[in-house]
Design a protein around this motif. Sequence first.
Motif, PDB file in Angstrom:
ATOM      1  N   MET A   1       0.838  -1.202   0.000  1.00  0.00           N
ATOM      2  CA  MET A   1       0.000   0.000   0.000  1.00  0.00           C
ATOM      3  C   MET A   1       0.875   1.255   0.000  1.00  0.00           C
ATOM      4  O   MET A   1       1.885   1.313   0.694  1.00  0.00           O
ATOM      5  N   SER A   2       0.462   2.245  -0.765  1.00  0.00           N
ATOM      6  CA  SER A   2       1.157   3.530  -0.756  1.00  0.00           C
ATOM      7  C   SER A   2       0.722   4.324   0.463  1.00  0.00           C
ATOM      8  O   SER A   2      -0.282   4.012   1.116  1.00  0.00           O
ATOM      9  N   LEU A   3       1.450   5.383   0.770  1.00  0.00           N
ATOM     10  CA  LEU A   3       1.066   6.230   1.890  1.00  0.00           C
ATOM     11  C   LEU A   3      -0.330   6.792   1.684  1.00  0.00           C
ATOM     12  O   LEU A   3      -1.150   6.810   2.617  1.00  0.00           O
ATOM     13  N   GLU A   4      -0.614   7.237   0.482  1.00  0.00           N
ATOM     14  CA  GLU A   4      -1.941   7.788   0.200  1.00  0.00           C
ATOM     15  C   GLU A   4      -3.035   6.757   0.467  1.00  0.00           C
ATOM     16  O   GLU A   4      -4.058   7.071   1.099  1.00  0.00           O
ATOM     17  N   GLU A   5      -2.827   5.519   0.036  1.00  0.00           N
ATOM     18  CA  GLU A   5      -3.822   4.466   0.255  1.00  0.00           C
ATOM     19  C   GLU A   5      -4.001   4.172   1.747  1.00  0.00           C
ATOM     20  O   GLU A   5      -5.124   3.969   2.224  1.00  0.00           O
ATOM     21  N   ILE A   6      -2.894   4.169   2.478  1.00  0.00           N
ATOM     22  CA  ILE A   6      -2.962   3.908   3.924  1.00  0.00           C
ATOM     23  C   ILE A   6      -3.765   4.997   4.627  1.00  0.00           C
ATOM     24  O   ILE A   6      -4.649   4.720   5.448  1.00  0.00           O
ATOM     25  N   LEU A   7      -3.471   6.255   4.306  1.00  0.00           N
ATOM     26  CA  LEU A   7      -4.136   7.369   4.975  1.00  0.00           C
ATOM     27  C   LEU A   7      -5.613   7.464   4.593  1.00  0.00           C
ATOM     28  O   LEU A   7      -6.460   7.776   5.442  1.00  0.00           O
ATOM     29  N   ILE A   8      -5.930   7.190   3.354  1.00  0.00           N
ATOM     30  CA  ILE A   8      -7.333   7.197   2.932  1.00  0.00           C
ATOM     31  C   ILE A   8      -8.103   6.105   3.669  1.00  0.00           C
ATOM     32  O   ILE A   8      -9.221   6.325   4.155  1.00  0.00           O
TER      33      ILE A   8
END
Length: 328
Positions: free
Chosen positions: A1-8
């Motif tokens: 998972m990318s950071l963006e995916e994790i935070l979303i």
Amino acid sequence: MSLEEILIDAARREVSDIHLTAGQEIFFRADGEFFSVGEVLTLQDLEKILSEILSPQLEKNLQEKKSVDFSFVAEKISRRFRVNIYFQRKFPAVAFRLIPEKIPALEKIGAPKVLKNFFTATQGLILVTGKTGSGKSTTLAAFLNELCKVRPCHLLTLEDPIEFEYSAPKSFVSQRELGQDFLNFADAVRVALREMPDVLLIGEIRDAETMHAALEASAAGVLVLATLHTKSAAETAMRVETMFPLVQRDAIRDLFADEFSAIISQQLLQTSGGRKLAAEVLLATPAARSLIRQGKYIQLPTVMMSGKNLGMQTMDAAVKQLGIRSED
């Protein structure tokens, strides 16, 4: 998972915390419950995440001090996070704390009603205490947000890092972050008096020098609010004294007894409807001041029990009112 995916994903689940490191699964905490999302981060994944959130200066600080605290805004989801990066077994690890989108009302979080009595206070020291994750920052933010709407003032905050952002049309707000806007809390509190604040927030009092500066600011005519990692009002008063060398403790007890206005010690307790706030409240009555001057902290619960009509209560009474058992 990318950071963006994790935070979303974290924002969608309304989590409070995110924990990341190389070679382990991603963990979230929501409503006090800790759980894995089933994805394992590689070292390459983690290094990419760090490159997205670390400025060159923060990277330098991390390498020198082996840990760093800062705030981070995820632009694509417009959410703010408090971030701590540290090392474990020589690998970096990251702890994100998701900051609520809006500062909640005091009633919504179940804060003690007596706090509203301090909206017009012109000086004094209010300490909000509890373990990490007990909602101290949220309680203070809710209080300050409403105070600034009730009364025009200069609010000055000293934080590590800045969490909530205040928007107060009737007030002037100065938010200062450790490492970016000032170098240490004690000096910043002393300098704050030259900046003429009406209300001063100290994110956390960590040492005797900062505590003494906070008490002096109160004595100079500033309403000071701060946090400590203590479990009860009695433990808080004792902790203030024991910060100092033995030769200073009599004088510190007198100064603290004169300047403190309230100690709010809180817990977040699990219920069937989610976590709820339980708060012990000690107010600066003549009886409370007298016991603190004498160092008779063990008797403070008696003052809280007898001062129920003033808005005081013990933690046992607060927990009983919620109809649940204390985590402690």
